[in-house]
Design a protein around this motif. Structure first.
Motif, PDB file in Angstrom:
ATOM      1  N   PRO A  91       0.827  -1.218   0.000  1.00 23.79           N
ATOM      2  CA  PRO A  91       0.000   0.000   0.000  1.00 23.79           C
ATOM      3  C   PRO A  91       0.857   1.262   0.000  1.00 23.79           C
ATOM      4  O   PRO A  91       1.828   1.360   0.752  1.00 23.79           O
ATOM      5  N   ALA A  92       0.511   2.213  -0.860  1.00 21.36           N
ATOM      6  CA  ALA A  92       1.251   3.468  -0.949  1.00 21.36           C
ATOM      7  C   ALA A  92       0.373   4.516  -1.612  1.00 21.36           C
ATOM      8  O   ALA A  92      -0.500   4.197  -2.415  1.00 21.36           O
ATOM      9  N   SER A  93       0.608   5.771  -1.274  1.00 20.19           N
ATOM     10  CA  SER A  93      -0.125   6.879  -1.882  1.00 20.19           C
ATOM     11  C   SER A  93       0.600   7.343  -3.140  1.00 20.19           C
ATOM     12  O   SER A  93       1.828   7.301  -3.220  1.00 20.19           O
ATOM     13  N   GLY A  94      -0.187   7.793  -4.134  1.00 24.48           N
ATOM     14  CA  GLY A  94       0.408   8.322  -5.351  1.00 24.48           C
ATOM     15  C   GLY A  94      -0.379   7.935  -6.574  1.00 24.48           C
ATOM     16  O   GLY A  94      -1.449   7.333  -6.490  1.00 24.48           O
ATOM     17  N   LEU A  95       0.156   8.293  -7.737  1.00 22.00           N
ATOM     18  CA  LEU A  95      -0.447   7.925  -9.010  1.00 22.00           C
ATOM     19  C   LEU A  95       0.159   6.606  -9.466  1.00 22.00           C
ATOM     20  O   LEU A  95       1.381   6.467  -9.554  1.00 22.00           O
ATOM     21  N   VAL A  96      -0.696   5.633  -9.749  1.00 23.58           N
ATOM     22  CA  VAL A  96      -0.246   4.298 -10.142  1.00 23.58           C
ATOM     23  C   VAL A  96      -0.714   4.011 -11.555  1.00 23.58           C
ATOM     24  O   VAL A  96      -1.897   4.171 -11.867  1.00 23.58           O
ATOM     25  N   GLN A  97       0.200   3.570 -12.414  1.00 19.78           N
ATOM     26  CA  GLN A  97      -0.134   3.197 -13.783  1.00 19.78           C
ATOM     27  C   GLN A  97      -0.292   1.692 -13.888  1.00 19.78           C
ATOM     28  O   GLN A  97       0.309   0.923 -13.115  1.00 19.78           O
ATOM     29  N   LEU A 155      -0.938  14.334 -14.990  1.00 20.31           N
ATOM     30  CA  LEU A 155      -1.592  13.715 -13.839  1.00 20.31           C
ATOM     31  C   LEU A 155      -0.666  13.719 -12.621  1.00 20.31           C
ATOM     32  O   LEU A 155      -1.113  13.909 -11.491  1.00 20.31           O
ATOM     33  N   HIS A 156       0.624  13.513 -12.857  1.00 18.29           N
ATOM     34  CA  HIS A 156       1.587  13.591 -11.757  1.00 18.29           C
ATOM     35  C   HIS A 156       1.664  15.016 -11.210  1.00 18.29           C
ATOM     36  O   HIS A 156       1.776  15.227  -9.997  1.00 18.29           O
ATOM     37  N   LEU A 157       1.608  15.989 -12.103  1.00 11.22           N
ATOM     38  CA  LEU A 157       1.661  17.388 -11.689  1.00 11.22           C
ATOM     39  C   LEU A 157       0.462  17.747 -10.807  1.00 11.22           C
ATOM     40  O   LEU A 157       0.583  18.505  -9.847  1.00 11.22           O
ATOM     41  N   LEU A 158      -0.693  17.168 -11.124  1.00 10.72           N
ATOM     42  CA  LEU A 158      -1.913  17.444 -10.362  1.00 10.72           C
ATOM     43  C   LEU A 158      -2.009  16.622  -9.081  1.00 10.72           C
ATOM     44  O   LEU A 158      -2.863  16.885  -8.231  1.00 10.72           O
ATOM     45  N   GLN A 159      -1.139  15.641  -8.951  1.00 10.20           N
ATOM     46  CA  GLN A 159      -1.230  14.666  -7.853  1.00 10.20           C
ATOM     47  C   GLN A 159      -1.314  15.270  -6.456  1.00 10.20           C
ATOM     48  O   GLN A 159      -2.188  14.857  -5.667  1.00 10.20           O
ATOM     49  N   PRO A 160      -0.481  16.237  -6.073  1.00  6.51           N
ATOM     50  CA  PRO A 160      -0.510  16.702  -4.680  1.00  6.51           C
ATOM     51  C   PRO A 160      -1.877  17.198  -4.210  1.00  6.51           C
ATOM     52  O   PRO A 160      -2.361  16.811  -3.131  1.00  6.51           O
ATOM     53  N   TRP A 161      -2.527  18.047  -5.019  1.00  2.89           N
ATOM     54  CA  TRP A 161      -3.813  18.582  -4.559  1.00  2.89           C
ATOM     55  C   TRP A 161      -4.933  17.570  -4.735  1.00  2.89           C
ATOM     56  O   TRP A 161      -5.897  17.551  -3.950  1.00  2.89           O
ATOM     57  N   VAL A 162      -4.841  16.658  -5.735  1.00  2.00           N
ATOM     58  CA  VAL A 162      -5.868  15.621  -5.894  1.00  2.00           C
ATOM     59  C   VAL A 162      -5.854  14.694  -4.677  1.00  2.00           C
ATOM     60  O   VAL A 162      -6.901  14.392  -4.088  1.00  2.00           O
ATOM     61  N   LEU A 163      -4.666  14.223  -4.291  1.00  2.00           N
ATOM     62  CA  LEU A 163      -4.569  13.325  -3.136  1.00  2.00           C
ATOM     63  C   LEU A 163      -5.011  14.029  -1.855  1.00  2.00           C
ATOM     64  O   LEU A 163      -5.671  13.427  -0.998  1.00  2.00           O
ATOM     65  N   ALA A 164      -4.665  15.313  -1.724  1.00  2.00           N
ATOM     66  CA  ALA A 164      -5.045  16.061  -0.516  1.00  2.00           C
ATOM     67  C   ALA A 164      -6.562  16.189  -0.396  1.00  2.00           C
ATOM     68  O   ALA A 164      -7.131  15.997   0.695  1.00  2.00           O
ATOM     69  N   THR A 165      -7.237  16.490  -1.497  1.00  2.00           N
ATOM     70  CA  THR A 165      -8.693  16.625  -1.438  1.00  2.00           C
ATOM     71  C   THR A 165      -9.368  15.271  -1.242  1.00  2.00           C
ATOM     72  O   THR A 165     -10.376  15.173  -0.534  1.00  2.00           O
TER      73      THR A 165
END
Length: 259
Positions: A91-97, A155-165
């Motif tokens: 388990p880990a947070s982030g964008l997974v392909q 999608l990686h660039l947007l990752q910080p605020w997407v995961l936060a919300t």
């Protein structure tokens, strides 16, 4: 500082997503914002855990109703989903392909041919938020074509605020404890194959799951710390006990055991 109209629109949209954190339409608002920057064809927000996946929101089927293939997924096919398996194992947070988690032989599996390429079609990415108690909050995006490198970078660039919300949104979702736990993989098949004179062992059940998920003999051997030859012996015993001769027959029995 010079702001463009696009900058202003972006900040307004993000503000609207944050404002909707405690509203039923949060996921749709988040998805519509992402759609302005990356094209995708389907989406679903759900929770992975020791229970069956808990769906919070999803794109409607072609007729506006429930997708029967996705219902099969929720009943048991999720056990073969490389994203689900990865979320349980590491388990880990982030964008997974998909390319990050798919086994070597994934595209040759019945799961891929009879579910993934029909329901997800070609490619999938997931925003994952690892929570406590082995739970992972996911936003899955499916596409009829492969995501381009530029799209993945965005999608990686947007990752910080997407995961936060997403993490903040989870406080307003139903707790997983309200869902009936799903039996483990071994119990799924053990119940389905309860009529066998010689039951499958726990190791044979695990090898069977890994075969169906697309792992090669080498991958299975590496994960279970056994030789490829031992994997082949387990597969031979599985087929003999079940009275089958192919992996497609094993997949058919797996589907039957879920229903």
């Amino acid at each position: 500082m010079n702001l463009t109209l696009q900058d202003i629109a972006w900040h307004r949209s993000v503000g609207q997503v944050i404002d909707a954190l405690d509203h039923p339409g949060f996921w749709l608002r988040l998805v519509r914002l992402l759609e302005q920057y990356v094209a995708f064809d389907s989406w679903v927000a759900f929770l992975f855990s020791e229970h069956r996946p808990l769906v919070y929101a999803e794109s409607p089927g072609s007729d506006g109703g429930l997708d029967p293939l996705f219902q099969d997924y929720l009943m048991g096919l999720y056990l073969l989903d490389p994203f689900y398996i990865a979320s349980r194992e590491t388990p880990a947070s982030g964008l997974v392909q998909l390319a990050d988690v798919a086994p070597e032989c994934f595209e040759r599996t019945d799961y891929y041919q009879r579910y993934f390429r029909l329901n997800v079609v070609a490619d999938e990415v997931q925003y994952n938020v690892a929570l406590d108690a082995g739970r992972t909050l996911c936003l899955s995006l499916g596409s009829r074509s492969r995501f381009a490198g530029e799209q993945i970078a965005l999608l990686h660039l947007l990752q910080p605020w997407v995961l936060a919300t997403m993490r903040q949104r989870f406080r307003f979702e139903h707790d997983v404890d309200e869902v009936t736990p799903a039996p483990a993989w071994q119990n799924h098949l053990a119940e389905g194959f309860g009529h066998l004179e010689t039951p499958l062992t726990a190791r044979e059940l695990e090898v069977g799951r890994m075969l169906l998920s697309g792992c090669s003999s080498k991958e299975i051997g590496r994960k279970l710390a056994i030789s490829s030859e031992t994997v082949r012996v387990h597969r031979k015993h599985i087929y003999r006990k079940l009275g089958i001769k192919s992996q497609s027959e094993l997949f058919a029995l797996f589907l039957k055991a879920q229903r």
